[in-house]
Design a protein around this motif. Structure first.
Motif, PDB file in Angstrom:
ATOM      1  N   SER A  48      12.920  42.235  72.808  1.00  0.00           N
ATOM      2  CA  SER A  48      11.632  41.552  72.659  1.00  0.00           C
ATOM      3  C   SER A  48      10.683  42.364  71.773  1.00  0.00           C
ATOM      4  O   SER A  48       9.960  41.790  70.951  1.00  0.00           O
ATOM      5  CB  SER A  48      11.000  41.280  74.016  1.00  0.00           C
ATOM      6  OG  SER A  48      10.738  42.488  74.690  1.00  0.00           O
ATOM      7  N   TRP A 102      11.892  41.960  68.188  1.00  0.00           N
ATOM      8  CA  TRP A 102      11.514  40.650  67.682  1.00  0.00           C
ATOM      9  C   TRP A 102      10.036  40.634  67.301  1.00  0.00           C
ATOM     10  O   TRP A 102       9.665  40.146  66.227  1.00  0.00           O
ATOM     11  CB  TRP A 102      11.813  39.591  68.744  1.00  0.00           C
ATOM     12  CG  TRP A 102      11.513  38.200  68.272  1.00  0.00           C
ATOM     13  CD1 TRP A 102      10.357  37.511  68.439  1.00  0.00           C
ATOM     14  CD2 TRP A 102      12.387  37.346  67.538  1.00  0.00           C
ATOM     15  NE1 TRP A 102      10.447  36.274  67.865  1.00  0.00           N
ATOM     16  CE2 TRP A 102      11.691  36.141  67.300  1.00  0.00           C
ATOM     17  CE3 TRP A 102      13.687  37.479  67.060  1.00  0.00           C
ATOM     18  CZ2 TRP A 102      12.253  35.080  66.606  1.00  0.00           C
ATOM     19  CZ3 TRP A 102      14.243  36.419  66.380  1.00  0.00           C
ATOM     20  CH2 TRP A 102      13.536  35.246  66.161  1.00  0.00           C
ATOM     21  N   VAL A 147       9.846  39.878  63.423  1.00  0.00           N
ATOM     22  CA  VAL A 147       9.625  38.458  63.151  1.00  0.00           C
ATOM     23  C   VAL A 147       8.154  38.081  63.300  1.00  0.00           C
ATOM     24  O   VAL A 147       7.556  37.491  62.401  1.00  0.00           O
ATOM     25  CB  VAL A 147      10.523  37.591  64.059  1.00  0.00           C
ATOM     26  CG1 VAL A 147      10.258  36.121  63.846  1.00  0.00           C
ATOM     27  CG2 VAL A 147      11.985  37.919  63.806  1.00  0.00           C
ATOM     28  N   THR A 148       7.556  38.408  64.427  1.00  0.00           N
ATOM     29  CA  THR A 148       6.161  38.040  64.657  1.00  0.00           C
ATOM     30  C   THR A 148       5.246  38.699  63.634  1.00  0.00           C
ATOM     31  O   THR A 148       4.328  38.063  63.117  1.00  0.00           O
ATOM     32  CB  THR A 148       5.735  38.421  66.091  1.00  0.00           C
ATOM     33  OG1 THR A 148       6.672  37.858  67.006  1.00  0.00           O
ATOM     34  CG2 THR A 148       4.352  37.933  66.407  1.00  0.00           C
TER      35      THR A 148
END
Length: 144
Positions: A91, A94, A98-99
């Motif tokens: 997490s 990510w 990505v975020t």
């Protein structure tokens, strides 16, 4: 300099795929898939190597299914190992990759994006020429 070193990883995958096809070696096809998966995990831009990589593996009709299955198995092995090793921090990874890039779309332009697209392939490296050669090879194979 780092980009040029990273370009050597897909080149190694190409060589393994070439040798796998020439020798009909499932072990080399598995190694080629695992090296390419490692390259993509290290630098996602190397996913651009996938089309010429597939051309190398799929060129010979008699061998293409076994070679492709072996390469996919090698890629799955590396991908699964990385997912297992980083399962506790997926997490955070990510969010940091990505975020972060999704939010970065809203920032003002500081560089010319057209220039980035045009100069994406560095013509002084073998990778750019292999992409062109792979595309030409694919087109010539489709014509036959």
């Amino acid at each position: 300099m780092e980009i040029q070193r990273l370009a050597a990883i897909p080149l190694f995958a190409f060589w393994l795929a070439w040798e796998a096809q020439a020798r009909r070696s499932l072990a080399l096809a598995t190694a080629a898939g695992s090296v390419l998966a490692f390259a993509v995990a290290t630098k996602p831009n190397t996913a651009l190597a996938l089309p010429p990589f597939l051309v190398l593996l799929l060129w010979d009709r008699a061998w293409r299914r076994r070679g492709l299955v072996s390469a996919v198995a090698g890629a799955a092995l590396v991908s699964g190992t990385l997912l297992l090793a980083y399962r506790d921090v997926l997490s955070e990874l990510w969010a940091s990759v990505v975020t972060y890039h999704r939010v970065a779309r809203n920032t003002p332009d500081v560089i010319d994006k057209t220039h980035e697209l045009v100069t994406f392939l560095n013509w002084r490296t073998p990778f750019a020429w292999l992409v062109v050669a792979g595309g030409a090879w694919l087109l010539l194979g489709a014509v036959e």
